[in-house]
Design a protein around this motif. Structure first.
Motif, PDB file in Angstrom:
ATOM      1  N   ALA A  29      -1.239  -8.443 -14.325  1.00  0.00           N
ATOM      2  CA  ALA A  29      -2.036  -8.687 -13.536  1.00  0.00           C
ATOM      3  C   ALA A  29      -2.927  -9.997 -13.857  1.00  0.00           C
ATOM      4  O   ALA A  29      -3.101 -11.213 -13.189  1.00  0.00           O
ATOM      5  CB  ALA A  29      -3.651  -7.773 -13.420  1.00  0.00           C
ATOM      6  N   LEU A  56       4.688  -3.745  -9.869  1.00  0.00           N
ATOM      7  CA  LEU A  56       3.557  -3.872 -10.288  1.00  0.00           C
ATOM      8  C   LEU A  56       3.779  -5.524 -11.128  1.00  0.00           C
ATOM      9  O   LEU A  56       3.271  -6.246 -11.441  1.00  0.00           O
ATOM     10  CB  LEU A  56       4.168  -2.963 -11.392  1.00  0.00           C
ATOM     11  N   ASP A  57       5.349  -6.314 -11.928  1.00  0.00           N
ATOM     12  CA  ASP A  57       5.537  -7.716 -12.717  1.00  0.00           C
ATOM     13  C   ASP A  57       6.612  -8.042 -11.275  1.00  0.00           C
ATOM     14  O   ASP A  57       6.584  -9.592 -12.091  1.00  0.00           O
ATOM     15  CB  ASP A  57       6.137  -6.159 -13.852  1.00  0.00           C
ATOM     16  N   VAL A  96      -4.598  -6.605  -9.071  1.00  0.00           N
ATOM     17  CA  VAL A  96      -4.927  -6.525 -10.584  1.00  0.00           C
ATOM     18  C   VAL A  96      -4.230  -4.649 -11.110  1.00  0.00           C
ATOM     19  O   VAL A  96      -4.369  -4.623 -12.417  1.00  0.00           O
ATOM     20  CB  VAL A  96      -6.858  -5.609 -10.404  1.00  0.00           C
ATOM     21  N   ARG A  97      -3.376  -5.142 -10.819  1.00  0.00           N
ATOM     22  CA  ARG A  97      -2.143  -3.691 -10.812  1.00  0.00           C
ATOM     23  C   ARG A  97      -1.183  -4.780 -11.974  1.00  0.00           C
ATOM     24  O   ARG A  97      -0.899  -5.560 -12.116  1.00  0.00           O
ATOM     25  CB  ARG A  97      -1.300  -3.274  -9.711  1.00  0.00           C
ATOM     26  N   GLY A  98      -0.218  -3.520 -12.990  1.00  0.00           N
ATOM     27  CA  GLY A  98       0.990  -4.028 -13.643  1.00  0.00           C
ATOM     28  C   GLY A  98       0.107  -5.894 -14.368  1.00  0.00           C
ATOM     29  O   GLY A  98      -0.284  -5.114 -14.708  1.00  0.00           O
ATOM     30  N   LYS A 127      -0.696 -12.619 -11.595  1.00  0.00           N
ATOM     31  CA  LYS A 127      -0.411 -12.690 -10.766  1.00  0.00           C
ATOM     32  C   LYS A 127      -0.884 -13.620 -10.292  1.00  0.00           C
ATOM     33  O   LYS A 127      -1.747 -14.666 -10.522  1.00  0.00           O
ATOM     34  CB  LYS A 127      -0.740 -11.313 -10.507  1.00  0.00           C
ATOM     35  N   ALA A 156      -6.572  -6.217  -4.390  1.00  0.00           N
ATOM     36  CA  ALA A 156      -5.948  -4.207  -5.332  1.00  0.00           C
ATOM     37  C   ALA A 156      -4.379  -4.384  -5.665  1.00  0.00           C
ATOM     38  O   ALA A 156      -4.466  -4.201  -7.252  1.00  0.00           O
ATOM     39  CB  ALA A 156      -5.722  -3.056  -4.050  1.00  0.00           C
ATOM     40  N   TRP A 157      -3.881  -5.535  -5.471  1.00  0.00           N
ATOM     41  CA  TRP A 157      -1.942  -5.274  -6.133  1.00  0.00           C
ATOM     42  C   TRP A 157      -2.724  -6.131  -7.295  1.00  0.00           C
ATOM     43  O   TRP A 157      -1.771  -6.407  -8.118  1.00  0.00           O
ATOM     44  CB  TRP A 157      -1.270  -6.357  -5.225  1.00  0.00           C
ATOM     45  N   THR A 168       0.621  -1.562   0.377  1.00  0.00           N
ATOM     46  CA  THR A 168       0.341   0.114  -0.416  1.00  0.00           C
ATOM     47  C   THR A 168       0.989   1.281   0.110  1.00  0.00           C
ATOM     48  O   THR A 168       0.810   2.915  -0.310  1.00  0.00           O
ATOM     49  CB  THR A 168      -0.772  -0.014   1.421  1.00  0.00           C
ATOM     50  N   GLN A 194       3.777   2.261  -5.659  1.00  0.00           N
ATOM     51  CA  GLN A 194       2.471   1.633  -6.421  1.00  0.00           C
ATOM     52  C   GLN A 194       3.212   1.976  -8.204  1.00  0.00           C
ATOM     53  O   GLN A 194       2.655   1.391  -8.928  1.00  0.00           O
ATOM     54  CB  GLN A 194       1.453   2.673  -6.286  1.00  0.00           C
ATOM     55  N   THR A 195       4.542   2.785  -8.442  1.00  0.00           N
ATOM     56  CA  THR A 195       4.423   2.454 -10.019  1.00  0.00           C
ATOM     57  C   THR A 195       6.025   1.810 -10.265  1.00  0.00           C
ATOM     58  O   THR A 195       6.828   1.900 -10.919  1.00  0.00           O
ATOM     59  CB  THR A 195       4.975   3.718 -10.741  1.00  0.00           C
TER      60      THR A 195
END
Length: 495
Positions: free
Chosen positions: A407, A372-373, A403-405, A410, A400-401, A361, A366-367
């Protein structure tokens, strides 16, 4: 006269952020030339003792690295003392005399394994650590302390491990196995005064390290937070118990070493039938058949969870130190390459979910590519034994994590004794449908899953096997879930 050419690397790159000092037969000598990143010294043709110091311009982080050479009476140059930081000595013959070339790799990591072992003496400043009538049985395990060696780990004979699959026909499936972790276990010290200052690293023998090895896969595992145990007399100096946040035994106090490192790494009896508190993480890695490097950071008592693990909540720092751990272990196998790490997973037990959430969080992360990957798997092991809302909060951060990068690739897993009905909306976000407990439910691609492990299921399997742990309360179930089910998460992983 011969020449000695010295150069240095930091994170695999040539650096001038250091200086070399040298003595020949005890007398200091100065370099005859400094060309870019190379310092060139003149050395005798024969019969010389040479000591080298490589001094970083960042002494707190990188310190000083030494080496010793000898020139024999025939002019042959040999190494006498050469730590893993140094590449092997290369000697190039010429008509003007031999030219010896040496390259040092500065590292922020120090091998602290022996100090960690000796800190398990039962005479430390916080042992026994709590006044009577405090229960000190946890500090008197059925294993020798300190252990004769930190590594290799002893064999676990006729020990319960979850079967594959771990849950079937509404029952937990186990099998008796004899498992010996084949790998190196070290405790490494990180620079600075924050947390963690120590990490335990278990590198399985099946994970390549030598020249040409690919990037290594890593599993970062967060044990529960430390502050929750301070009121019971743990992790603080006995003389300062009036201050619940005193940390003057970190990181070498008995409690930090025993509860923070040794007990997560070892089994001290059968984890299902005798003692579910030790977690045996290297044993579970070995039993799973998956090859992944374990990194176990040692939290420090803090006023709030993120203060217990400040640096490992920072993606920039964690990326750097995973790479440094990989390079440190590569060098021990004669591989001096430096680069990115492979697939990364994170797991947490109990309130360790809060430490994991600090990473997931933090706005600055976050970037970052690590979040992300590179981070491809997150596993939660019973985030809270009794409060489904706490489990739901941890699961929300994972969702939340997820669905990022990257996704689509994961993996997210939850192992819980909570009633899955309380988690319905969040499970729906992950695409998982609950069933009748105990059960394992997963998405069609197998990447998101819930494993429901209620008390009655543990009672049943323990009674069948005539174990001494009755599993009559949620606390006992809380402990056995990570002591057994990390094996299942590994088997279902992409490692």
């Amino acid at each position: 006269m011969g020449q000695l050419v010295l150069s240095a690397r930091i994170r695999g790159e040539a650096t001038t952020r250091c200086e070399f000092a040298m003595t020949v037969n005890g007398s200091p000598v100065t370099p005859t030339a400094v060309v870019l990143d190379q310092s060139i010294f003149t050395i005798p043709d024969a019969s010389a003792q040479i000591e080298i110091q490589a001094n970083s311009f960042e002494p707190i982080k990188y310190g000083t690295v030494t080496a010793r050479l000898e020139v024999d009476s025939f002019g042959s140059i040999q190494t006498v003392f050469l730590p893993d930081n140094w590449e092997p000595l290369t000697v190039l013959p010429s008509l003007l005399g031999p030219t010896a070339v040496m390259v040092v790799h500065f590292s922020p990591l120090r091998d602290a394994t022996e100090q960690a072992r000796l800190s398990l003496e039962r005479t430390g400043p916080d042992f026994p650590g709590a006044p009577p009538p405090g229960d000190m049985s946890f500090r008197t395990p059925p294993v020798p302390l300190p252990p004769a060696t930190y590594s290799p780990l002893p064999q676990a004979t006729d020990t319960a491990f979850v079967a594959s699959p771990a849950v079937g026909d509404h029952a937990i499936k186990v099998e008796s196995r004899t498992v010996t972790p084949f790998g190196d276990l070290l405790v490494l010290r990180l620079p600075g005064v924050g947390a963690p200052q120590l990490v335990a690293v278990y590198w399985p023998g099946a994970v390549p390290r030598g020249p040409g090895a690919p990037p290594a896969p890593f599993l970062v595992f967060f044990r529960p937070t430390m502050a929750q145990n301070v009121p019971d007399g743990f992790f603080t100096n006995v003389l300062d118990r009036h201050d619940p946040m005193t940390n003057d035994t970190y990181p070498w106090g008995f409690d930090y070493q025993f509860f923070g490192l040794l007990r997560p790494l070892r089994y001290m009896g059968d984890p299902l039938l005798e003692d579910p508190f030790p977690k045996g993480l290297p044993y579970q890695i070995q039993a799973s058949g998956r090859n992944v490097v374990l990194v176990l950071p040692l939290p420090r008592v803090g006023a709030e969870p993120c203060a217990e693990i400040t640096s490992f909540a920072d993606a920039v720092f964690l990326q750097e130190y995973l790479e440094e751990i990989q390079a440190f272990m590569f060098r021990r196998a004669g591989n001096f390459s430096f680069g990115l790490v492979g697939r990364v997973g994170m797991g947490s037990f109990s309130s360790g979910h809060a430490l994991l959430s600090c990473f997931l969080t933090q706005p600055a992360n976050q970037t970052h590519p690590l979040l992300l990957d590179t981070l491809q798997e997150v596993w939660l092991f019973d985030p809270h034994a009794d409060k489904a809302e706490v489990t739901g909060e941890a699961l929300a951060h994972v969702a939340a994590w997820a669905v990022r990068g990257s996704a689509a690739t994961k993996i997210a897993r939850l192992y819980t004794q909570n009633d899955p009905g309380h988690l319905g909306p969040l499970l729906a976000q992950l695409g998982v449908t609950a069933g009748a407990a105990p059960f394992h439910a997963e998405t069609a691609d197998g990447r998101k899953s819930l494993t429901s492990l209620p008390r009655a299921a543990w009672q049943s399997v323990a009674q069948q096997l005539q174990g001494t742990v009755p599993y009559t309360n949620s606390g006992q179930v809380h402990q056995v879930i990570p002591a057994m089910m990390v094996t299942d998460a590994l088997r279902r992983s992409g490692f």
